[in-house]
Design an enzyme around this catalytic site. Structure first.
Site, PDB file in Angstrom:
ATOM      1  N   PRO A   1       0.835  -1.181   0.000  1.00  0.00           N
ATOM      2  CA  PRO A   1       0.000   0.000   0.000  1.00  0.00           C
ATOM      3  C   PRO A   1       0.882   1.247   0.000  1.00  0.00           C
ATOM      4  O   PRO A   1       1.931   1.260   0.624  1.00  0.00           O
ATOM      5  CB  PRO A   1      -0.776  -0.085   1.314  1.00  0.00           C
ATOM      6  CG  PRO A   1      -0.404  -1.357   1.943  1.00  0.00           C
ATOM      7  CD  PRO A   1       0.692  -1.982   1.208  1.00  0.00           C
ATOM      8  N   GLU A   2       0.453   2.267  -0.697  1.00  0.00           N
ATOM      9  CA  GLU A   2       1.160   3.541  -0.669  1.00  0.00           C
ATOM     10  C   GLU A   2       0.571   4.419   0.440  1.00  0.00           C
ATOM     11  O   GLU A   2      -0.254   3.950   1.213  1.00  0.00           O
ATOM     12  CB  GLU A   2       1.060   4.225  -2.040  1.00  0.00           C
ATOM     13  CG  GLU A   2       1.626   3.370  -3.158  1.00  0.00           C
ATOM     14  CD  GLU A   2       1.543   4.032  -4.524  1.00  0.00           C
ATOM     15  OE1 GLU A   2       1.759   5.245  -4.595  1.00  0.00           O
ATOM     16  OE2 GLU A   2       1.264   3.333  -5.506  1.00  0.00           O
TER      17      GLU A   2
ATOM     18  N   LYS B   1       5.430   5.299   4.191  1.00  0.00           N
ATOM     19  CA  LYS B   1       4.540   4.152   3.976  1.00  0.00           C
ATOM     20  C   LYS B   1       4.607   3.172   5.135  1.00  0.00           C
ATOM     21  O   LYS B   1       4.161   2.034   5.014  1.00  0.00           O
ATOM     22  CB  LYS B   1       4.935   3.422   2.682  1.00  0.00           C
ATOM     23  CG  LYS B   1       4.912   4.293   1.437  1.00  0.00           C
ATOM     24  CD  LYS B   1       5.438   3.548   0.237  1.00  0.00           C
ATOM     25  CE  LYS B   1       5.704   4.499  -0.918  1.00  0.00           C
ATOM     26  NZ  LYS B   1       6.381   3.834  -2.043  1.00  0.00           N
TER      27      LYS B   1
ATOM     28  N   ARG C   1      10.088   0.525 -13.582  1.00  0.00           N
ATOM     29  CA  ARG C   1       8.693   0.630 -13.140  1.00  0.00           C
ATOM     30  C   ARG C   1       7.842   1.108 -14.304  1.00  0.00           C
ATOM     31  O   ARG C   1       8.252   1.973 -15.073  1.00  0.00           O
ATOM     32  CB  ARG C   1       8.559   1.638 -11.994  1.00  0.00           C
ATOM     33  CG  ARG C   1       9.523   1.424 -10.859  1.00  0.00           C
ATOM     34  CD  ARG C   1       9.373   0.059 -10.229  1.00  0.00           C
ATOM     35  NE  ARG C   1       8.025  -0.153  -9.733  1.00  0.00           N
ATOM     36  CZ  ARG C   1       7.585   0.264  -8.556  1.00  0.00           C
ATOM     37  NH1 ARG C   1       8.376   0.903  -7.754  1.00  0.00           N
ATOM     38  NH2 ARG C   1       6.356   0.022  -8.189  1.00  0.00           N
TER      39      ARG C   1
END
Length: 296
Positions: free
Chosen positions: A2-3, A54, A286
DNA sequence: CAGACTGTTTCGCA
DNA sequence: CTGCGAAACAGTCT
């Protein structure tokens, strides 16, 4: 993992669920995921849960704290005594009516009674409620720290929602760097909390191509980045976060951000602003989504 | 079936 | 110090 918006949602859920509780026991099923002496936090009252980038910080009355990083697939699920009993007696799905607190990376594989194959740490509280740590890929970790040691926050870049994140700070961090703007946003030592989804979204809003080198950014573009970071992240927090698959909010419902995403996950779909086809390329390993018309 | 890809970060190396 | 590629791991997708 999760960010920032998803971690923030989890932290808010934990604040509702575990403040004032004491840990009775911690079962560590995979040694390498837990660093430090678990006995430091047993029987001490939990006084606060905070987010740092995070990561999650659980503060205890005795000045120790539990630092948690969920990485890609970590998940925290809080289950009350009675709820735990119910879930254990269900053979298949956890129905949405059963309230769970936490989240992180729910998936079909996780959608079964706890503990399951991917449960690696089990924290039991004195009132028989339980916090399960599940992690498919075992990248995440929990660490015992002494909260009196001050260098914790300095090891991270400025939090993406911090007031201290301004154009001067960002310019100084980007000067003399030969990296793309996308890579800069993902660098947790510059700004902490932004991941692959929100870096694409922020750059779309700031109208900057992700592969633009930071040395070529105009002051106005750096301003745009700084301005849109909290706008995008807060919008997602309001929507309950998001996920490529199916991130869950604390009441078991889904985060809605992805439905509204400008570019992330929308390769070959039309730009919501100008109808140009959204492109996707690899930047620093990415995948990056952007609109060639809106972003320069 | 093999290889690429996935919400992340850290490490070693040049 | 900087930047790149691989690694930690497991599952899905092509």
């Amino acid at each position: 993992m999760p960010e920032l918006p998803e971690v923030e949602t989890i932290v808010r859920g934990l604040n509702q669920a575990i403040i004032g509780r004491k840990i009775k026991s911690i079962d560590i099923l995979v040694d390498k995921l837990f660093i430090g002496n678990k006995n430091s936090v047993i029987n001490s009252k939990i006084i606060e849960v905070k987010r740092l980038g995070k990561t999650i910080l659980i503060y205890f009355e005795n000045n120790y704290l539990l630092h948690i990083h969920l990485k890609m697939t970590g998940q925290l699920i809080f289950v009350n005594k009675n709820q735990q009993f119910k879930i254990k007696n269900l053979k298949l799905k956890i129905p949405p009516t059963i309230k769970i607190v936490g989240g992180g990376h729910p998936d079909k594989k996780y959608d079964q009674p706890l503990p399951h194959k991917y449960t690696h740490i089990i924290i039991k509280f004195t009132d028989e409620s339980t916090l399960f740590y599940n992690d498919l890929r075992k990248f995440g970790w929990m660490k015992i720290l002494d909260s009196r040691i001050k260098n914790l926050e300095s090891r991270f870049g400025i939090d993406a929602l911090s007031e201290k994140l301004n154009s001067n700070y960002l310019s100084s961090k980007l000067s003399k760097r030969n990296i793309t703007t996308k890579q800069a946003l993902l660098d947790q030592s510059i700004i902490s909390g932004i991941g692959n989804i929100y870096s694409d979204e922020i750059l779309f809003c700031a109208r900057i191509l992700p592969d633009k080198k930071v040395g070529k950014l105009k002051p106005s573009e750096i301003n745009n980045i700084v301005n849109f970071i909290p706008i995008v992240l807060n919008k997602s927090i309001d929507l309950g976060g998001t996920s490529r698959s199916d991130y869950l909010k604390i009441d078991g419902s889904r985060g809605n951000y992805l439905k509204y995403a400008y570019v992330y996950g929308r390769e070959n779909e039309k730009c919501r602003v100008c109808n140009t086809k959204i492109k996707r390329i690899k930047i620093g390993q990415r995948s990056s989504h952007f609109c060639t018309n809106c972003q320069k």
